[in-house]
Design a protein around this motif. Sequence first.
Motif: not given
Length: 499
Positions: A237-244, A256-268
Amino acid sequence: MKEPFANSPDPDLFYHSVQHHYCLQKLELALRLRRGLSVVIGAVGTGKSTMCRALLQLLNDDSGAISVHLILDPAFASPLEFLATIATTFGIEKEDSSEWQMKEAIKNYLLHQGIDKNIIPVLIIDEGQKLPVFCIEILREFLNYETNHNKLLEIVIFAQEEFSESLKDRPNFSDRITSLHKLGPLSFKETCNLVRYRIQQCRNDGDTGPELFPWSSLLLIFLLTKGYPRKIIMLCSKILLAMLVKEKTRATLSLVWNSAGETSIPQISNLSKKLYGGGILILLVGGVLLFNSNGSLITSVKERFEPKKSTQQVVRDPRSPSTGRIVHKQSPDTGHKSNLNSVTASQPPPDELGYLIVLKGMSLSRMVTRVYGRFTEHNLRMVLKANPYLSNPAKLKVQTKIFFPRLPNSSTSKLTPILVRLGEFNTLQAAYDFLISNLKTGEAMRILPMWNGESRLFFLVVLEKKFQEEKQAQQAIARLDSSFRSAATVIKNLDGIPL
């Protein structure tokens, strides 16, 4: 086009991985056989809530035989509050009642539904790890409500892993579990299939569109999420938003890498920072891409990681003629017939009604219900006996032929003489296809196999309701959907032998 990676448990976007499909099929079989208690346990984000909604959707398609009731948050403060919630869910009005009165009212309701109406009441509880001890004890008491043949209430609990400890502490409850399933994360191939399945489901019909997630990005998504469906969906979902926002048409590795850094999931987020800081990502991706398990160089990286397209093969009937069983040959269907053959008793009916070819989404329990009019353990055993090659009835392979025997205890005594016929067909498959294609009309229909007494086996599709007077049948025809109202006819007397 709706959002493919919304964080709501949409059953239409439920991806049937091997473990999820197997679990769903076993749950449906356990419920229809009235086994009592089923439990699904899994870590956070393994797809329990979405499977819960998929099960609800599956059972609601058969609302005439099953009544489904859902409790989303079972963190109750007292036994009376829990009982009152169940009573309200069942539609029982019992204000200012004691615990004993509530239990009696619920028991009477279950007796009326299960015995008088022959309806299977199902209570589904999500977030089962929140169940207090007194709730588990009440559920145990409900499981004591039974006839000589089956339980009066079916209970399905979806819970996180800590519920396993609650079960260990209460053996008098856990030993009543007839179906226990444990869900885990997805494999890399299943991760790829989940992402692509959700995107395809949300596209317009026939629109294949560009591939948004190349295999390299899917691999990185898998490494970051470890195959947990909820994490996959949130990251995508984060990736699609960034693509838009960035007007990109493909999810690149950097995106993908940048979106993972912005996710609210701590593990990711933590994992992405660690991988980036230590340069481990290059080793992980490079090592997996270049070498297989034996250490040899892979000539085609895409060939190794790209999920292979499934090829559906027809499963041939493995039974040989030497078994001595009589197999009724299905002749090509000629569609609707206007007249029924007259009855003679010169030839016995065949031992087999015919076969159905399994398509995606079909379950054995539904087929049994629609062919024989109802689902019983006896009917299921007869079908399994006729199909000994079915190694796992809860997981049918697409394109498998399922043969349906003639039930030995068939009788015309239960049939009233006035029915509404919607169509007549030469094969079981054609009758079943007609019934399935008209389910959206909302009409309750069933298949009625017929034998003309000589050499012809044919199949009527009739309204499930039976009538005492012709006027009632004509009124029912007038209320039918216009798509098959003109073809519907009233049958006063069956010119054939129902099988």
